[in-house]
Design an enzyme around this catalytic site. Sequence first.
Site, PDB file in Angstrom:
ATOM      1  N   ASP A   1     -60.164  35.948 -86.656  1.00 63.53           N
ATOM      2  CA  ASP A   1     -59.344  35.249 -87.657  1.00 63.53           C
ATOM      3  C   ASP A   1     -58.391  36.189 -88.382  1.00 63.53           C
ATOM      4  OD1 ASP A   1     -61.565  36.450 -88.864  1.00 63.53           O
ATOM      5  OD2 ASP A   1     -61.656  35.003 -90.491  1.00 63.53           O
ATOM      6  N   HIS A   2     -58.278  37.424 -87.869  1.00 57.10           N
ATOM      7  CA  HIS A   2     -57.336  38.375 -88.447  1.00 57.10           C
ATOM      8  C   HIS A   2     -56.390  38.987 -87.425  1.00 57.10           C
ATOM      9  CE1 HIS A   2     -59.082  38.614 -92.577  1.00 57.10           C
ATOM     10  NE2 HIS A   2     -60.105  38.087 -91.923  1.00 57.10           N
TER      11      HIS A   2
ATOM     12  N   ASP B   1     -61.466  41.815 -95.053  1.00 57.63           N
ATOM     13  CA  ASP B   1     -62.666  41.224 -95.593  1.00 57.63           C
ATOM     14  C   ASP B   1     -63.576  42.344 -96.117  1.00 57.63           C
ATOM     15  OD1 ASP B   1     -61.466  39.144 -94.232  1.00 57.63           O
ATOM     16  OD2 ASP B   1     -63.230  38.548 -93.130  1.00 57.63           O
TER      17      ASP B   1
ATOM     18  N   HIS C   1     -67.558  45.868 -94.433  1.00 59.17           N
ATOM     19  CA  HIS C   1     -67.724  44.580 -93.775  1.00 59.17           C
ATOM     20  C   HIS C   1     -68.623  44.776 -92.555  1.00 59.17           C
ATOM     21  CE1 HIS C   1     -66.873  40.470 -92.968  1.00 59.17           C
ATOM     22  NE2 HIS C   1     -66.030  40.664 -91.966  1.00 59.17           N
TER      23      HIS C   1
ATOM     24  N   HIS D   1     -58.991  33.909 -98.475  1.00 51.54           N
ATOM     25  CA  HIS D   1     -60.015  33.945 -97.427  1.00 51.54           C
ATOM     26  C   HIS D   1     -61.150  32.962 -97.768  1.00 51.54           C
ATOM     27  CE1 HIS D   1     -62.911  35.678 -94.458  1.00 51.54           C
ATOM     28  NE2 HIS D   1     -61.783  35.937 -93.811  1.00 51.54           N
TER      29      HIS D   1
ATOM     30  N   HIS E   1     -61.899  41.117 -86.187  1.00 50.88           N
ATOM     31  CA  HIS E   1     -62.444  39.763 -86.143  1.00 50.88           C
ATOM     32  C   HIS E   1     -61.284  38.817 -85.839  1.00 50.88           C
ATOM     33  CE1 HIS E   1     -66.412  40.497 -88.556  1.00 50.88           C
ATOM     34  NE2 HIS E   1     -66.536  40.754 -87.262  1.00 50.88           N
TER      35      HIS E   1
ATOM     36  N   HIS F   1     -59.038  44.403 -89.411  1.00 50.17           N
ATOM     37  CA  HIS F   1     -60.234  44.589 -88.594  1.00 50.17           C
ATOM     38  C   HIS F   1     -60.170  43.650 -87.396  1.00 50.17           C
ATOM     39  CE1 HIS F   1     -61.220  41.182 -91.178  1.00 50.17           C
ATOM     40  NE2 HIS F   1     -62.313  40.921 -90.476  1.00 50.17           N
TER      41      HIS F   1
END
Length: 304
Positions: A64-65, A210, A140, A268, A62, A60
Amino acid sequence: MKLTVLGCYAATPRTFSNPTAQVLEIKNHIFLIDCAEGTQVQLRKSKIKFSKINHIFISHLHGDHFYGLIGLISTFMLLNRENDLHVYGPKGIKEIILLQLRASGSYTGYNLYFHELESTTSEILYEDEKVRVSTIPLHHRVYTNGFLFQEKNKERKLNIPAITELEIEPVYFRKIQYGGDITLEDGRVIPNADLTFDPAVARSYAYCSDTCYDERIVPLIHGVDLLYHESTFLENESHLAERTLHATAKQAASIAKQAEVHQLLLGHFSTRYGSTEPFKTEAESIFPQVWLAEDGKEFEIPQR
């Protein structure tokens, strides 16, 4: 089949921890799963060859990915990469990466293919004669997918003593491995069952990060060898998990139990916690086979 955890924490990089990225080595493929900041450094620390990464799966959008993706794509260019690169991720990822390349006057000397995802049902993303990769729709705050990696074991194991006794030539071995019967020179037909053993059980890995607690994924991941499920919070802060659409260690264990997976890998983690051991303790109260992800750690997925 080996999983290398490059980063397993949530939100932001810290001095001794990195946000999410993993490498799965399966059937001579090296798949990169998510690509947070610092992924290049972690790849080098783990001695994983950049040139062998041909498929990248982004869960996805975001940061941090996937904030490490543009850097990795640029490094591939500087290393004079020639192989095609395939990026699978949510709709919008192509626009984001190409904008960064244009704004910086950069380019790729290799073919860069984007496979943008929009479906809310599971779909096959990649398949060859040895492996299949499909999506696991997750729940999410933004459109998110997990990924299911499955071996395809078609070849049966040769019964060498039986084959030797019948003096069957090696030229027929491939036919036998793929289930064929053999006719001998004297006319006898030897059934395949007399020449082979059942193939090894195909292994599988499910990546779910997530997501909030969502039982709808259970049928998609049922019986997998290894399930990676996010566990951002502990149960005593389940209100934070509910508000941010993340999961607790206890909830991850509940999914593992319902799906009857063989091993659960937690990750995570929120950086609010000083230790990850409480996550293991909490999950083991529901599901006994629990591992903790750790930056740089390798996990072998054994043959059953």
